[in-house]
Motif scaffolding. Sequence first.
Motif, PDB file in Angstrom:
ATOM      1  N   LYS A 336      25.317  16.306  20.132  1.00  0.00           N
ATOM      2  CA  LYS A 336      26.405  17.101  20.701  1.00  0.00           C
ATOM      3  C   LYS A 336      26.997  18.037  19.657  1.00  0.00           C
ATOM      4  N   THR A 337      27.115  17.550  18.425  1.00  0.00           N
ATOM      5  CA  THR A 337      27.686  18.365  17.354  1.00  0.00           C
ATOM      6  C   THR A 337      26.735  19.489  16.932  1.00  0.00           C
ATOM      7  N   LYS A 338      25.432  19.160  16.820  1.00  0.00           N
ATOM      8  CA  LYS A 338      24.451  20.148  16.355  1.00  0.00           C
ATOM      9  C   LYS A 338      24.076  21.154  17.437  1.00  0.00           C
ATOM     10  N   SER A 339      24.029  20.703  18.692  1.00  0.00           N
ATOM     11  CA  SER A 339      23.593  21.578  19.796  1.00  0.00           C
ATOM     12  C   SER A 339      24.573  21.466  20.963  1.00  0.00           C
ATOM     13  N   PRO A 340      25.798  21.954  20.787  1.00  0.00           N
ATOM     14  CA  PRO A 340      26.824  21.782  21.821  1.00  0.00           C
ATOM     15  C   PRO A 340      26.465  22.418  23.157  1.00  0.00           C
ATOM     16  N   GLU A 341      25.823  23.587  23.130  1.00  0.00           N
ATOM     17  CA  GLU A 341      25.477  24.254  24.382  1.00  0.00           C
ATOM     18  C   GLU A 341      24.423  23.457  25.149  1.00  0.00           C
ATOM     19  N   ALA A 342      23.383  22.987  24.440  1.00  0.00           N
ATOM     20  CA  ALA A 342      22.335  22.183  25.076  1.00  0.00           C
ATOM     21  C   ALA A 342      22.915  20.878  25.616  1.00  0.00           C
ATOM     22  N   PHE A 343      23.840  20.297  24.868  1.00  0.00           N
ATOM     23  CA  PHE A 343      24.461  19.042  25.307  1.00  0.00           C
ATOM     24  C   PHE A 343      25.270  19.268  26.580  1.00  0.00           C
ATOM     25  N   ALA A 344      26.039  20.359  26.632  1.00  0.00           N
ATOM     26  CA  ALA A 344      26.860  20.657  27.806  1.00  0.00           C
ATOM     27  C   ALA A 344      25.997  20.867  29.051  1.00  0.00           C
ATOM     28  N   LYS A 345      24.860  21.563  28.888  1.00  0.00           N
ATOM     29  CA  LYS A 345      23.956  21.781  30.024  1.00  0.00           C
ATOM     30  C   LYS A 345      23.368  20.458  30.509  1.00  0.00           C
ATOM     31  N   LEU A 346      22.988  19.604  29.557  1.00  0.00           N
ATOM     32  CA  LEU A 346      22.435  18.301  29.924  1.00  0.00           C
ATOM     33  C   LEU A 346      23.471  17.475  30.677  1.00  0.00           C
ATOM     34  N   ASP A 347      24.710  17.488  30.198  1.00  0.00           N
ATOM     35  CA  ASP A 347      25.779  16.734  30.834  1.00  0.00           C
ATOM     36  C   ASP A 347      25.994  17.205  32.278  1.00  0.00           C
ATOM     37  N   ALA A 348      25.995  18.511  32.479  1.00  0.00           N
ATOM     38  CA  ALA A 348      26.204  19.058  33.827  1.00  0.00           C
ATOM     39  C   ALA A 348      25.059  18.692  34.757  1.00  0.00           C
ATOM     40  N   LYS A 349      23.828  18.776  34.252  1.00  0.00           N
ATOM     41  CA  LYS A 349      22.673  18.448  35.088  1.00  0.00           C
ATOM     42  C   LYS A 349      22.615  16.947  35.387  1.00  0.00           C
ATOM     43  N   LEU A 350      23.059  16.122  34.436  1.00  0.00           N
ATOM     44  CA  LEU A 350      23.138  14.681  34.681  1.00  0.00           C
ATOM     45  C   LEU A 350      24.101  14.389  35.829  1.00  0.00           C
ATOM     46  N   SER A 351      25.215  15.092  35.859  1.00  0.00           N
ATOM     47  CA  SER A 351      26.196  14.901  36.931  1.00  0.00           C
ATOM     48  C   SER A 351      25.561  15.192  38.283  1.00  0.00           C
ATOM     49  N   THR A 352      24.841  16.301  38.367  1.00  0.00           N
ATOM     50  CA  THR A 352      24.188  16.682  39.619  1.00  0.00           C
ATOM     51  C   THR A 352      23.131  15.661  40.021  1.00  0.00           C
ATOM     52  N   ALA A 353      22.335  15.204  39.039  1.00  0.00           N
ATOM     53  CA  ALA A 353      21.250  14.266  39.317  1.00  0.00           C
ATOM     54  C   ALA A 353      21.773  12.914  39.795  1.00  0.00           C
ATOM     55  N   ASN A 367      30.228   1.243  51.766  1.00  0.00           N
ATOM     56  CA  ASN A 367      31.490   1.955  51.600  1.00  0.00           C
ATOM     57  C   ASN A 367      31.753   2.315  50.136  1.00  0.00           C
ATOM     58  N   VAL A 368      30.707   2.160  49.322  1.00  0.00           N
ATOM     59  CA  VAL A 368      30.817   2.518  47.911  1.00  0.00           C
ATOM     60  C   VAL A 368      30.882   4.037  47.781  1.00  0.00           C
ATOM     61  N   ARG A 369      31.782   4.515  46.968  1.00  0.00           N
ATOM     62  CA  ARG A 369      31.936   5.944  46.755  1.00  0.00           C
ATOM     63  C   ARG A 369      31.708   6.275  45.283  1.00  0.00           C
ATOM     64  N   LEU A 370      31.240   7.486  45.044  1.00  0.00           N
ATOM     65  CA  LEU A 370      30.963   7.918  43.679  1.00  0.00           C
ATOM     66  C   LEU A 370      31.852   9.115  43.351  1.00  0.00           C
ATOM     67  N   ASP A 371      32.665   8.972  42.322  1.00  0.00           N
ATOM     68  CA  ASP A 371      33.486  10.075  41.826  1.00  0.00           C
ATOM     69  C   ASP A 371      32.940  10.464  40.460  1.00  0.00           C
ATOM     70  N   ILE A 372      32.089  11.480  40.447  1.00  0.00           N
ATOM     71  CA  ILE A 372      31.346  11.813  39.227  1.00  0.00           C
ATOM     72  C   ILE A 372      32.278  12.228  38.094  1.00  0.00           C
ATOM     73  N   PHE A 377      29.589  10.626  29.749  1.00  0.00           N
ATOM     74  CA  PHE A 377      28.200  11.039  29.519  1.00  0.00           C
ATOM     75  C   PHE A 377      27.311   9.815  29.393  1.00  0.00           C
ATOM     76  N   GLN A 378      27.792   8.800  28.686  1.00  0.00           N
ATOM     77  CA  GLN A 378      27.003   7.593  28.472  1.00  0.00           C
ATOM     78  C   GLN A 378      26.690   6.897  29.787  1.00  0.00           C
ATOM     79  N   GLU A 379      27.655   6.831  30.688  1.00  0.00           N
ATOM     80  CA  GLU A 379      27.426   6.199  31.990  1.00  0.00           C
ATOM     81  C   GLU A 379      26.375   6.960  32.779  1.00  0.00           C
ATOM     82  N   LYS A 380      26.500   8.269  32.828  1.00  0.00           N
ATOM     83  CA  LYS A 380      25.546   9.074  33.593  1.00  0.00           C
ATOM     84  C   LYS A 380      24.134   8.906  33.049  1.00  0.00           C
ATOM     85  N   LEU A 381      24.024   8.860  31.753  1.00  0.00           N
ATOM     86  CA  LEU A 381      22.713   8.680  31.134  1.00  0.00           C
ATOM     87  C   LEU A 381      22.125   7.316  31.494  1.00  0.00           C
ATOM     88  N   LEU A 382      22.957   6.297  31.461  1.00  0.00           N
ATOM     89  CA  LEU A 382      22.505   4.951  31.789  1.00  0.00           C
ATOM     90  C   LEU A 382      22.074   4.864  33.253  1.00  0.00           C
TER      91      LEU A 382
END
Length: 514
Positions: A336-353, A367-372, A377-382
Motif C-alpha cells: 500500500k505504501t509503495k504502490s498506493p494507486e494499485a492498492f486503491a484499485k485492488l481494494d475497490a475491485k475487491l469490494s465489487t467482487a 436474511n443475512v445482509r452485506l454492508d461492504i 481490506f483484510q476482510e475482503k481479501l479473506l
Amino acid sequence: MGRPFETGKTHEDQDREKRGLENLKVALAQKDAERAEVSDSLHSLSEEVQADIGFLKPGSELEITPETMESALKTGNVALLKYLTARANRLPKSFSSVMAPLDETRFFRLGPDGSTVGYGLSAEALAKLGTNLLGKGFPRINSEELDLVVMSRLASFQRLEGVRIVGQHFPAEASHASTLEATEDQAVHISKIDVLKFQDVIDRGMIDDVMLSHASHDYNEANFPGINVIRQSTALHPALSIVPFDSIPASLNPVMSRYLRENMGHEGLIIPDWYDMGAIRDFVRELDMKPDSNTFARGDYITVRSMILAVDAGVSFITGIPGRIALDAVSWGKFKTKSPEAFAKLDAKLSTAVQDTFERIKPANSNVRLDIDTFSFQEKLLFMIYNKKNYGEDYAKLMESDEIQSRNMAVFKVLMGRGTGNYDAWNRTGVMTLVQRQKIIESLSGKTFASPPNKVSEEEPWFNALMGDTVFRKYYDGIDWESGRMRQYFTRLKKAQLSSSSPDFASIETRDRS
C-alpha cells in the motif's frame, strides 16, 4: 504486360464488353457454387459410406447386427447413468460442489494418485502417462463418446440438492489433434464447438458455475461471436496490455468473464482454476508489474500478482492461495505504501467482487445482509479466498482472531460454503468411458464382469480384471469404438438424453434450482 490501350471503340462496343465481363463473373460464381455443392455432397457421402462400413474391426469374429448394437449402447448408457447417480448419492452431505469437466482433462487417470507419481503434469509427462495406459488397453479419447459420458455425468448430478455443479474448463482444454490430453502450459486451439458445448449446458441449466482454464486460447470472432465488441470496451490491467492478447490465460482475462456474462448469459459463479499451478506462475512471473520480492517474502509476490490479476479479471473468488498470504498484513501494508494507486484499485475491485459473489450464492431465504462499507481490506481479501482448505493451520487462528469482525461473521460463513468437496473422482472420464463400454459388452454378451469401482482405490483392480477376461476382450477388441457408425450412435444417444424423449431417461429428474 497488358495489351495496349485501344482507341476507336464506340460506346456500344464498350457497353457490350462490360456486359460480357459481368456475365462472365456471374458464370464463374455459379461454377464456384456448383463445385462447393458437389464438395459438400461428396463429404456427406463419405460420412455415409464410413458409417456403412460398420462398427466391427476387420477380422472380428463377432456377429452383431446394427439393431442389436444400438440397443446395447442404449442399455449401456442407461446403466452408466444409474451407476453415476448411485455414486453421486453417496457424496457426503458436507459436499457443496462437484467438478464436472466438459473437456478431456484428466481422462488418463487410473487408481490412487500415487499411481501417477513420476509422470508429473507437463505435456511430455501426460503423453507418457496416456501412452502407458493405452498400451494396457485403456480407451482412447473419442470426442463423440466422451460427450455422451460428460452429459451422463451431468445428468447424474441433477438430483443432488444443495450441491453446485461446476463445468470446467472454459472455454476448452482439449487437445483435439491427438488421443492424448493437453496440459495447461500449452496454447489450446479451440473451435466454436467448444464454446457451444458450454452454451448448451448453461442454457439447459445443467451447471451452476463455470471454471476458467489457465491455458491461452484463440480469442477471435470465429470461436467467440461478438467478442470484439467486448474486447474493445474492456480495459486490461497494464501488465497484460503489453503482451499478445491470445497469450493471456482465460483465468486472468477479463474479456472471458464478461463474455460469459454478457454473451452467454451465465449467472452463476466464475471460478478460476487453482493459481498455485506452474503454468499460471510461469506466466505471471514474467510480467512487468508489482509487487516484487522486496515486498512479499518467500516468492509470495508471484502469488499476489495472480491475486491482483484475478480480481481484475472479474472472477467470483480466488483459488489455490495460501492463507498466510491473505493474513500477511505487514507485506500488504508495504504494498500500500509503495504502490498506493494499485492498492486503491485492488481494494475497490475487491469490494465489487465480494458483493457480487455474495449476492449470487446467498440462499434465497437468507436474511443475512452485506454492508461492504463496513469491511476492512483484510476482510475482503479473506472472503475472496476459496474455502477453509486454503487457510490450512491459519484457519483456526483466523476464526479466533479479530481479522473477521463479529458483525461480518454471518457473511463470512455464507462465503465459506462455496465449494467443499472431492473433485478428482469426477474428473476421470476415461474410467467412466470404460464403465459404459463394460455395460454395453455385458448387454451384448449376456455375461457380467467385475463390478465397476465405487472409489479410486478400486479402479486398478477392476481395470486389470476386465483386461484379463478373455470374453470381455473378445468384444472390447473386436468392436471399432471409433468407427463412423459408433460415433453416430453416441451422438444420437446424447441427443436423446438431452431431449429426455426416451422413457429410459425419465428417472433422471431435473434438480430444483429455485
